[in-house]
Design a protein around this motif. Structure first.
Motif, PDB file in Angstrom:
ATOM      1  N   VAL A  60       0.861  -1.193   0.000  1.00  0.00           N
ATOM      2  CA  VAL A  60       0.000   0.000   0.000  1.00  0.00           C
ATOM      3  C   VAL A  60       0.896   1.242   0.000  1.00  0.00           C
ATOM      4  CG1 VAL A  60      -1.698   1.312   1.347  1.00  0.00           C
ATOM      5  CG2 VAL A  60      -1.874  -1.182   1.200  1.00  0.00           C
ATOM      6  N   PRO A  61       0.626   2.212  -0.878  1.00  0.00           N
ATOM      7  CA  PRO A  61       1.442   3.435  -0.897  1.00  0.00           C
ATOM      8  C   PRO A  61       1.460   4.125   0.470  1.00  0.00           C
ATOM      9  CG  PRO A  61      -0.012   3.374  -2.807  1.00  0.00           C
ATOM     10  CD  PRO A  61      -0.429   2.250  -1.909  1.00  0.00           C
ATOM     11  N   ASP A  62       2.637   4.608   0.882  1.00  0.00           N
ATOM     12  CA  ASP A  62       2.771   5.175   2.226  1.00  0.00           C
ATOM     13  C   ASP A  62       2.052   6.510   2.407  1.00  0.00           C
ATOM     14  OD1 ASP A  62       4.503   6.777   0.789  1.00  0.00           O
ATOM     15  OD2 ASP A  62       6.239   6.370   2.052  1.00  0.00           O
ATOM     16  N   TYR A  63       1.561   7.098   1.341  1.00  0.00           N
ATOM     17  CA  TYR A  63       0.828   8.360   1.447  1.00  0.00           C
ATOM     18  C   TYR A  63      -0.685   8.144   1.551  1.00  0.00           C
ATOM     19  CZ  TYR A  63       0.710   7.318  -3.560  1.00  0.00           C
ATOM     20  OH  TYR A  63       0.575   6.686  -4.768  1.00  0.00           O
ATOM     21  N   ARG A  64      -1.140   6.912   1.518  1.00  0.00           N
ATOM     22  CA  ARG A  64      -2.568   6.599   1.598  1.00  0.00           C
ATOM     23  C   ARG A  64      -3.001   6.604   3.062  1.00  0.00           C
ATOM     24  NH1 ARG A  64      -4.024   2.525  -2.758  1.00  0.00           N
ATOM     25  NH2 ARG A  64      -3.613   4.409  -3.934  1.00  0.00           N
ATOM     26  N   ARG A  65      -4.214   7.103   3.328  1.00  0.00           N
ATOM     27  CA  ARG A  65      -4.747   7.190   4.677  1.00  0.00           C
ATOM     28  C   ARG A  65      -6.146   6.581   4.735  1.00  0.00           C
ATOM     29  NH1 ARG A  65      -0.221   7.941   4.978  1.00  0.00           N
ATOM     30  NH2 ARG A  65       0.949   9.690   5.765  1.00  0.00           N
ATOM     31  N   ALA A  81     -15.908 -11.218  18.858  1.00  0.00           N
ATOM     32  CA  ALA A  81     -16.634  -9.972  18.579  1.00  0.00           C
ATOM     33  C   ALA A  81     -16.509  -9.706  17.089  1.00  0.00           C
ATOM     34  CB  ALA A  81     -16.056  -8.816  19.391  1.00  0.00           C
ATOM     35  N   GLY A  82     -17.201  -8.709  16.645  1.00  0.00           N
ATOM     36  CA  GLY A  82     -17.113  -8.355  15.242  1.00  0.00           C
ATOM     37  C   GLY A  82     -17.974  -7.159  14.940  1.00  0.00           C
ATOM     38  N   GLY A  83     -18.116  -6.894  13.653  1.00  0.00           N
ATOM     39  CA  GLY A  83     -18.965  -5.789  13.249  1.00  0.00           C
ATOM     40  C   GLY A  83     -18.591  -5.246  11.892  1.00  0.00           C
ATOM     41  N   PHE A  84     -19.113  -4.055  11.638  1.00  0.00           N
ATOM     42  CA  PHE A  84     -18.941  -3.379  10.361  1.00  0.00           C
ATOM     43  C   PHE A  84     -18.476  -1.958  10.599  1.00  0.00           C
ATOM     44  CE2 PHE A  84     -22.158  -6.606   9.829  1.00  0.00           C
ATOM     45  CZ  PHE A  84     -21.762  -7.230   8.669  1.00  0.00           C
ATOM     46  N   ALA A  85     -17.748  -1.411   9.632  1.00  0.00           N
ATOM     47  CA  ALA A  85     -17.312  -0.015   9.686  1.00  0.00           C
ATOM     48  C   ALA A  85     -17.317   0.557   8.284  1.00  0.00           C
ATOM     49  CB  ALA A  85     -15.912   0.096  10.285  1.00  0.00           C
ATOM     50  N   ASP A  86     -17.643   1.819   8.192  1.00  0.00           N
ATOM     51  CA  ASP A  86     -17.486   2.545   6.938  1.00  0.00           C
ATOM     52  C   ASP A  86     -16.106   3.180   6.963  1.00  0.00           C
ATOM     53  OD1 ASP A  86     -20.051   1.989   5.944  1.00  0.00           O
ATOM     54  OD2 ASP A  86     -20.908   3.628   7.111  1.00  0.00           O
ATOM     55  N   VAL A  87     -15.314   2.895   5.952  1.00  0.00           N
ATOM     56  CA  VAL A  87     -13.952   3.416   5.854  1.00  0.00           C
ATOM     57  C   VAL A  87     -13.779   4.008   4.461  1.00  0.00           C
ATOM     58  CG1 VAL A  87     -11.485   2.851   5.931  1.00  0.00           C
ATOM     59  CG2 VAL A  87     -13.088   1.634   7.423  1.00  0.00           C
ATOM     60  N   THR A  88     -13.124   5.161   4.399  1.00  0.00           N
ATOM     61  CA  THR A  88     -12.767   5.726   3.102  1.00  0.00           C
ATOM     62  C   THR A  88     -11.251   5.838   3.052  1.00  0.00           C
ATOM     63  OG1 THR A  88     -14.827   6.963   2.977  1.00  0.00           O
ATOM     64  CG2 THR A  88     -13.037   7.671   1.508  1.00  0.00           C
ATOM     65  N   PHE A  89     -10.665   5.162   2.083  1.00  0.00           N
ATOM     66  CA  PHE A  89      -9.231   5.271   1.846  1.00  0.00           C
ATOM     67  C   PHE A  89      -9.018   6.446   0.896  1.00  0.00           C
ATOM     68  CE2 PHE A  89      -9.940   0.797   2.858  1.00  0.00           C
ATOM     69  CZ  PHE A  89      -9.020   0.615   3.876  1.00  0.00           C
ATOM     70  N   ARG A  90      -8.035   7.294   1.210  1.00  0.00           N
ATOM     71  CA  ARG A  90      -7.749   8.474   0.394  1.00  0.00           C
ATOM     72  C   ARG A  90      -6.249   8.686   0.288  1.00  0.00           C
ATOM     73  NH1 ARG A  90     -11.903  11.571   3.952  1.00  0.00           N
ATOM     74  NH2 ARG A  90     -13.815  11.288   2.753  1.00  0.00           N
ATOM     75  N   ASP A  91      -5.875   9.439  -0.758  1.00  0.00           N
ATOM     76  CA  ASP A  91      -4.490   9.885  -0.848  1.00  0.00           C
ATOM     77  C   ASP A  91      -4.449  11.289  -1.455  1.00  0.00           C
ATOM     78  OD1 ASP A  91      -4.260   9.747  -3.700  1.00  0.00           O
ATOM     79  OD2 ASP A  91      -3.670   7.649  -3.593  1.00  0.00           O
ATOM     80  N   PRO A  92      -3.290  11.943  -1.400  1.00  0.00           N
ATOM     81  CA  PRO A  92      -3.176  13.333  -1.855  1.00  0.00           C
ATOM     82  C   PRO A  92      -3.419  13.538  -3.353  1.00  0.00           C
ATOM     83  CG  PRO A  92      -1.274  12.740  -0.513  1.00  0.00           C
ATOM     84  CD  PRO A  92      -2.056  11.484  -0.750  1.00  0.00           C
ATOM     85  N   THR A  93      -3.410  12.470  -4.134  1.00  0.00           N
ATOM     86  CA  THR A  93      -3.638  12.612  -5.577  1.00  0.00           C
ATOM     87  C   THR A  93      -5.119  12.799  -5.911  1.00  0.00           C
ATOM     88  OG1 THR A  93      -3.956  10.255  -6.039  1.00  0.00           O
ATOM     89  CG2 THR A  93      -1.676  11.082  -6.035  1.00  0.00           C
ATOM     90  N   GLY A  94      -5.989  12.627  -4.906  1.00  0.00           N
ATOM     91  CA  GLY A  94      -7.420  12.706  -5.132  1.00  0.00           C
ATOM     92  C   GLY A  94      -8.075  11.342  -5.228  1.00  0.00           C
ATOM     93  N   TRP A  95      -7.269  10.272  -5.241  1.00  0.00           N
ATOM     94  CA  TRP A  95      -7.817   8.922  -5.258  1.00  0.00           C
ATOM     95  C   TRP A  95      -8.619   8.700  -3.976  1.00  0.00           C
ATOM     96  CZ3 TRP A  95      -7.176   4.804  -1.936  1.00  0.00           C
ATOM     97  CH2 TRP A  95      -7.607   3.558  -2.400  1.00  0.00           C
ATOM     98  N   GLU A  96      -9.756   8.033  -4.118  1.00  0.00           N
ATOM     99  CA  GLU A  96     -10.614   7.756  -2.977  1.00  0.00           C
ATOM    100  C   GLU A  96     -11.347   6.440  -3.192  1.00  0.00           C
ATOM    101  OE1 GLU A  96     -14.493  10.032  -1.794  1.00  0.00           O
ATOM    102  OE2 GLU A  96     -12.772  11.066  -0.897  1.00  0.00           O
ATOM    103  N   ALA A  97     -11.452   5.646  -2.152  1.00  0.00           N
ATOM    104  CA  ALA A  97     -12.152   4.367  -2.228  1.00  0.00           C
ATOM    105  C   ALA A  97     -12.948   4.145  -0.949  1.00  0.00           C
ATOM    106  CB  ALA A  97     -11.168   3.226  -2.440  1.00  0.00           C
TER     107      ALA A  97
END
Length: 126
Positions: A60-65, A81-97
């Motif tokens: 994973v690129p080190d600039y991704r958060r 235990a367990g569960g669900f979470a909403d996570v958005t991966f982003r980086d400074p290039t504008g990429w988002e997932a």
């Protein structure tokens, strides 16, 4: 059992996961998982074990958060235990997932670890 965020295993594990992810610490990431963990990230294949998880996060690129959204957890007794979470991966290039993250946690050796990890990308159409 308390289900507030301060005592919820999902919140606790995801705080540690986000810290390790954002600091690009693959060894810390791998240590969050059980030795035989099942892992489905963005790759086409399910992987298993800490070494495979470490390799995944090393790529994973080190600039991704990771940005955490809603977290919903549950417990089954003292060890699971367990569960669900909403996570958005982003980086400074504008990429988002944005993803729905599903975890199954196991309590072992005095801490909660990830036994199963599944990231499902959110798409607007399907």
């Amino acid at each position: 059992m308390s289900t507030d965020a301060a005592n919820d295993p999902m919140h606790e594990v995801l705080r540690r996961w986000q810290t390790a992810f954002d600091s690009h610490r693959a060894d810390l990431m791998a240590d969050l998982f059980t030795p035989d963990a099942l892992f489905q990230g963005f790759g086409p294949e399910t992987i298993s074990g800490r070494d495979a998880v470490r390799g995944y996060y090393e790529a994973v690129p080190d600039y991704r958060r990771a940005h955490l959204g809603d977290v919903h957890g549950y417990r089954i007794g003292e060890q699971v235990a367990g569960g669900f979470a909403d996570v958005t991966f982003r980086d400074p290039t504008g990429w988002e997932a944005p993803v729905h993250l599903s975890l199954v946690l196991q309590y072992e050796d005095g801490s909660w670890r990830i036994r199963q990890y599944h990231a499902s990308r959110i798409v607007a159409d399907h």
